[in-house]
Design an enzyme around this catalytic site. Structure first.
Site, PDB file in Angstrom:
ATOM      1  CE1 TYR A 142      -3.736   2.607   0.697  1.00 43.03           C
ATOM      2  CE2 TYR A 142      -2.448   3.161   2.306  1.00 43.03           C
ATOM      3  CZ  TYR A 142      -3.620   3.464   1.456  1.00 43.03           C
ATOM      4  OH  TYR A 142      -4.243   4.522   1.441  1.00 43.03           O
ATOM      5  CG  ASP A 237       5.806   3.797   0.839  1.00 42.41           C
ATOM      6  OD1 ASP A 237       5.890   4.583   1.738  1.00 42.41           O
ATOM      7  OD2 ASP A 237       4.867   3.621   0.597  1.00 42.41           O
ATOM      8  CE  LYS A 265       1.009   5.143   8.317  1.00 41.76           C
ATOM      9  NZ  LYS A 265       0.858   4.140   7.119  1.00 41.76           N
TER      10      LYS A 265
HETATM   11  C1  LIG Z   1       0.315   4.561   5.815  1.00 43.03           C
HETATM   12  C2  LIG Z   1       0.884   4.555   4.581  1.00 43.03           C
HETATM   13  C3  LIG Z   1       0.886   5.259   3.336  1.00 43.03           C
HETATM   14  C4  LIG Z   1       0.015   6.272   3.281  1.00 43.03           C
HETATM   15  O1  LIG Z   1       0.035   7.449   4.062  1.00 43.03           O
HETATM   16  P1  LIG Z   1      -0.978   8.349   4.716  1.00 43.03           P
HETATM   17  O2  LIG Z   1      -0.469   9.336   5.646  1.00 43.03           O
HETATM   18  O3  LIG Z   1      -1.973   7.523   4.985  1.00 43.03           O
HETATM   19  O4  LIG Z   1      -1.575   9.114   3.151  1.00 43.03           O
HETATM   20  C5  LIG Z   1       1.780   5.051   2.273  1.00 43.03           C
HETATM   21  N1  LIG Z   1       2.592   3.896   2.271  1.00 43.03           N
HETATM   22  C6  LIG Z   1       2.873   3.181   3.315  1.00 43.03           C
HETATM   23  C7  LIG Z   1       3.804   2.023   3.453  1.00 43.03           C
HETATM   24  C8  LIG Z   1       2.031   3.334   4.561  1.00 43.03           C
HETATM   25  O5  LIG Z   1       2.222   2.458   5.455  1.00 43.03           O
END
Ligand SMILES: *Cc1c(COP(=O)(O)O)cnc(C)c1O
Length: 428
Positions: A142, A237, A265
């Site tokens: 994701y 990511d 995060k």
């Molecule tokens: C949470 C997450 C996202 C998206 O971040 P948001 O702040 O919810 O838009 C993208 N990549 C990874 C790996 C994530 O865990």
């Protein structure tokens, strides 16, 4: 009728599914969400006064737990000076310098407001730099909800992606190629088939959005090689893994340097922050240094920067990451003992304080494996665990988190509850 269920009924009349992010609605496990009144340390307290030990930790940002005093103080002080300027402030520079110190591959970065913004901007930059349009992502990974990421594999690894969501134009989805995680050969095949057309690989270095999946030791080095061979960029990511799995993120733990990194995060300490960055020569292409446009009214927000900085400073304490990893190991060892005693097959894994458990004998190496696990048992277990005041992510396909606020006593209490809940879930 509880106050939570009253609020949920009202919420459903004004918010889709009663929530502002889908998994919060508990659809994957049944039941309804509790509404939070306040939070402190390792605990969430709901509007009916029930207290839960929280292993969701706002889905990753809260590595220090809720309302940590040092972060609270930094936020309070920052807010007193005003909360958005529309002009640069010192905290942006300080946070960027701290990120670069911890992640040397991130020489220059741009702060944004979410992980989604970070990944979509990083891909725009990769396309601009390479002059190519295709990207490769992995099934079950994701990267936020931007159009190009809401794509799953069709049948066969070389198949062009199909949109996962109505509203995503097929033309856009067709620019996203997918491969199974841990399958470097499938990636090499994609590069051969689409030679000279792939701008970047984007990957969660440890998968945390399909449950928790570890990479094979040769997987990321192989991705690095294939990118170098074909002149594509490697994007890690690290929105979830950054400052979570190690002080320098997954790239430190795996000793692989990506070209671009996306963060979110933890870097915002629980406030809305994302970031993307990497090699200086690449980031110089971002406006106003270069032609690749990307902007944000609230980007680099002083209160959010202060929260991120205070959070990272706390994690700089000696032994911080070792202690978190020990607690997580203890939690999973307890769970494994319980599963063995009850004759339930599980596959548990972790990197630092990011962890996951699947109800299967395993191994789980990719999304297809993850989807074959016993999600019905997970749903029953989740319900029984929640009834015992422990909050796990309400889906079999999410990672869990331990924070520095979780005490050893709370970990031991949790193990007892997970154990008893397993007996109950199995019996039903
Ligand atoms: C949470 C997450 C996202 C998206 O971040 P948001 O702040 O919810 O838009 C993208 N990549 C990874 C790996 C994530 O865990």
């Amino acid at each position: 009728m509880t106050r939570s269920s009253e609020l949920f009924d009202r919420a459903k009349r004004v918010l889709p599914g009663g929530v502002n992010s889908p998994v919060r609605a508990f659809r994957a496990v049944g039941g309804t969400p509790f509404f939070v009144a306040h939070a402190e340390g390792s605990r969430l307290i709901d509007v009916d006064g029930r207290s839960y030990i929280d292993y969701v930790c706002s889905w990753g940002p809260l590595i220090l737990g809720h309302a940590h005093p040092a972060v609270l103080e930094a936020v309070r002080q920052a807010a007193q000076r005003g909360w958005t300027y529309g002009a640069p402030c010192e905290a942006e520079v300080e946070l960027a310098e701290e990120v670069r110190r911890r992640m040397p591959s991130v020489e220059i970065m741009r702060f944004v407001n979410s992980g989604t913004e970070a990944t979509m901007s990083a891909v725009r930059l990769a396309r601009a730099v390479t002059g190519r349009e295709l990207i490769v992502k992995f099934e079950g990974c994701y990267h936020g909800h931007a159009d190009g990421f809401l794509v799953k594999a069709g049948s066969g690894v070389a198949t062009l992606g199909l949109p996962d969501s109505p509203g995503v134009p097929a033309a856009l989805a067709s620019l996203t190629l997918t491969a199974p995680f841990n399958d470097a050969r499938a990636v090499a095949d994609l590069f051969r088939e689409h030679a000279g057309r792939i701008a970047a690989i984007i990957v969660e270095p440890y998968v945390g959005n399909a449950g928790f999946i570890s990479p094979d030791s040769d997987f990321h080095p192989a991705l690095r090689d294939v990118c170098d061979q074909y002149g594509a960029l490697l994007i890690f990511d690290e929105v979830m893994t950054g400052f979570r799995v190690a002080a320098g993120g997954a790239q430190e733990r795996l000793a692989v340097a990506p070209d671009l990194t996306t963060l979110g995060k933890i870097v915002g300490g629980g406030f809305p922050v994302g970031a993307y960055g990497g090699r200086a020569d690449l980031m110089k292409r971002i406006a106003p240094d270069g032609p690749v446009y990307q902007a944000g009214t609230l980007s680099g927000n002083p209160v959010a920067m202060a929260a991120g900085l205070a959070t990272l400073r706390e994690t700089n304490r000696p032994g911080f990451y070792e202690s978190l990893e020990q607690k997580t190991t203890r939690l999973l060892a307890g769970l494994e003992r319980a599963a063995q005693r009850h004759g339930v097959a599980i596959t548990a894994g972790h990197a630092g304080s990011m962890w996951g458990v699947y109800f299967t004998a395993g191994p789980v190496r990719n999304y297809a494996d993850a989807k074959r696990t016993d999600t019905a048992l997970f749903a029953r277990w989740h319900k029984a665990v929640l009834a015992r005041d422990v909050f796990l992510a309400p889906s079999a396909f999410e990672a869990g988190f331990v924070s520095s606020a979780h005490s050893d006593a709370e970990i031991d209490f949790t193990i007892e509850q997970l154990d008893a809940a397993l007996a109950e879930a199995r019996a039903r």
